[in-house]
Design a protein around this motif. Structure first.
Motif, mmCIF file in Angstrom:
data_model
loop_
_atom_site.group_PDB
_atom_site.id
_atom_site.type_symbol
_atom_site.label_atom_id
_atom_site.label_comp_id
_atom_site.label_asym_id
_atom_site.label_seq_id
_atom_site.Cartn_x
_atom_site.Cartn_y
_atom_site.Cartn_z
ATOM 1 N N UNK A 171 0.845 -1.192 0.000
ATOM 2 C CA UNK A 171 0.000 0.000 0.000
ATOM 3 C C UNK A 171 0.881 1.242 0.000
ATOM 4 N N UNK A 206 -1.448 8.321 -6.478
ATOM 5 C CA UNK A 206 -1.840 6.923 -6.375
ATOM 6 C C UNK A 206 -3.107 6.661 -7.175
ATOM 7 N N UNK A 207 -3.124 5.531 -7.855
ATOM 8 C CA UNK A 207 -4.296 5.199 -8.663
ATOM 9 C C UNK A 207 -5.371 4.555 -7.799
ATOM 10 N N UNK A 208 -6.635 4.806 -8.116
ATOM 11 C CA UNK A 208 -7.713 4.147 -7.382
ATOM 12 C C UNK A 208 -7.690 2.660 -7.701
ATOM 13 N N UNK A 209 -7.940 1.865 -6.706
ATOM 14 C CA UNK A 209 -7.940 0.405 -6.907
ATOM 15 C C UNK A 209 -9.338 -0.054 -7.260
#
Lengths: 186, 186, 186, 186
Positions: free
Chosen positions: B174, B183-186
């Protein structure tokens, strides 16, 4: 090469536009070269302050030995990070290496290459060896010393003669002593 | 390895004192390792601002794979750049790699190793391959990308398995998105 | 105040949109405050690397004593440096001071405030004294020491008691000695 | 000036040697000028990397309006941070403002001015107003914006006409657009 190490290949890049190249590139077509893929977004501060300058430095210094490729992996603010906006950005920042626009996926926020490559965000760095295998895959900044080391090792693998590459740089006959250097009396 | 390339060996280091090592080192004794010699003077601004921080960075990051060696090559202000002054300097700057004091030559301003190695001033960088041959010999600053590249190539030559070395660093499960990362959305 | 010095007032800002403020601001309404206007474009490298970080620093450190105002003076790439793109940019770069969009002029490339203020490009810095008069008007980067000096002088003019402002900062009782500081033995 | 603020005078400097000045200086003799005292040690990393470059910058940029004074306050490694070593250091680092050697105290590690001024370590910064009163007294680094602000306020107090000082710098007729600046079309 250790038998234990597993270096997977990378899925082919899916691009919908290109800049700084007369024709589209493919990873398959770059087989035989060490390739550095810099995934970025034009509005990502860490990309602008660190990642892109490093990629540009790499392209300037080692562009004849390593292939530098930018990939614009837009996963937020899609409506303003368009190919036209990217084109203006590349011109203003004088980015000169080839840059692809990652193919958007209408069904998801993440574009297709970003999904396939499982990138966690931007900036991300992927380094491929001459066989197209992933040898570095990192989210966030990789410092120059570490990146140089990895590239040096990959260049030395099958192919380039290390001897040539590491030949001592020519030292100017009369090096000046500016910039804090201390020249010895002759 | 190209037959044409000539990589001379380096004359043995002549040291009159050592710091940060339980016993004196010799280049002969380091055969089999890639060695980075950083020649400096404690009152040389370019050494303090660039050369020594790079050597310390190298020692911290790659100390298990590359041997970093400092050599205090005093050719000016001899009366104040004494071994005692150097010791205080090394403590204040928290230099932790082995540092030798180049053997003074009563007949000349330049100390003996500096003469033998034909150094032009400080900072100077010499990189030796596993066979003790000179592969980089430079007066002034060498940037991290270039230095990393040379070291990577030398490490890959006979001996170390490049595969191990260039194994992709573990990416934290993480990764946080501070410091300008997106950060990319999961 | 020297009788000879001429400090013209600045034409009112012409804005078509605002960010980071609950309501539009006017220079007239800021009379009585020292105002720093930072004119920029979101795709201008010098603005992103130097000008905007300085303005943000100013806002953080001196926001209670100096009014920092950004003005997005778009004179190139109009089609991509839209208010929507600016909004995404401000969010990504965490710009927190009020930012106005300079009113476009359909007849010319330069927007209206930029024309009226005779700005030469971006980044540009304009500093107004408490009476709204121009005291600094500069294209390119102004270093922190120079900018701090000008602001200090303007703050000391009629109004703020210099004594308060320059009160010695409280020194922590037990200052630690990290970051290269050398603490004295007590 | 607020009646409540108390700004004590500073005990006279006790120096045993001077560099970069044809004759010894005294704080009493500098009354009427804004004075910046930079207390440092030549082997203190924070002084070398931040404090001294700032003092030198100040001297270069504002030397005609502010008096910059270095004080070598040796409280450790006395045997190697001698006046002779300091002289070599000042020459190598091209320090050009006056530097005093704080008078050693045979009975204590801390030299006399350092004791009298209650300095906590190095680097320390003391700023005196035109009447010789302490207006800033700080251990550790003070950033350029803050320092500029304090100096601007002190310069504006009784004496210098702020108008003159803050006169808009002349902008070159044809500013070039290198270094990331974006020049507007005329």
């Amino acid at each position: 090469m250790s038998a234990a190490a597993y270096h997977p290949p990378l899925d082919e890049l899916q691009a919908c536009a290109w800049f700084n190249t007369p024709r589209p590139l493919t990873l398959a077509g770059l087989r035989g070269e060490v390739v550095v893929i810099h995934a970025f977004q034009m509005l990502c501060p860490g990309c602008v302050s660190q990642g892109l300058p490093q990629a540009q430095r790499l392209h300037h210094q080692l562009g004849d030995r390593v292939k530098v490729l930018g990939v614009h992996t837009v996963f937020e603010h899609h409506e303003v990070m368009t190919p036209a906006a990217l084109q203006a950005f590349l011109a203003e920042y004088r980015i000169s290496f080839p840059v692809a626009v990652d193919q958007p996926d209408p069904a998801r926020r993440l574009p297709r290459s970003m999904q396939a490559w499982q990138l966690q965000g931007t900036p991300s760095l992927i380094v491929l060896d001459r066989r197209g295998r992933v040898r570095l895959h990192q989210f966030g900044h990789v410092d120059d010393l570490q990146l140089g080391l990895v590239l040096g090792m990959l260049l030395a693998e099958e192919g380039e003669a290390a001897a040539e590459a590491a030949a001592p740089p020519t030292v100017p006959a009369a090096a000046t002593c500016a910039d804090g250097l201390c020249g010895a009396p002759r």
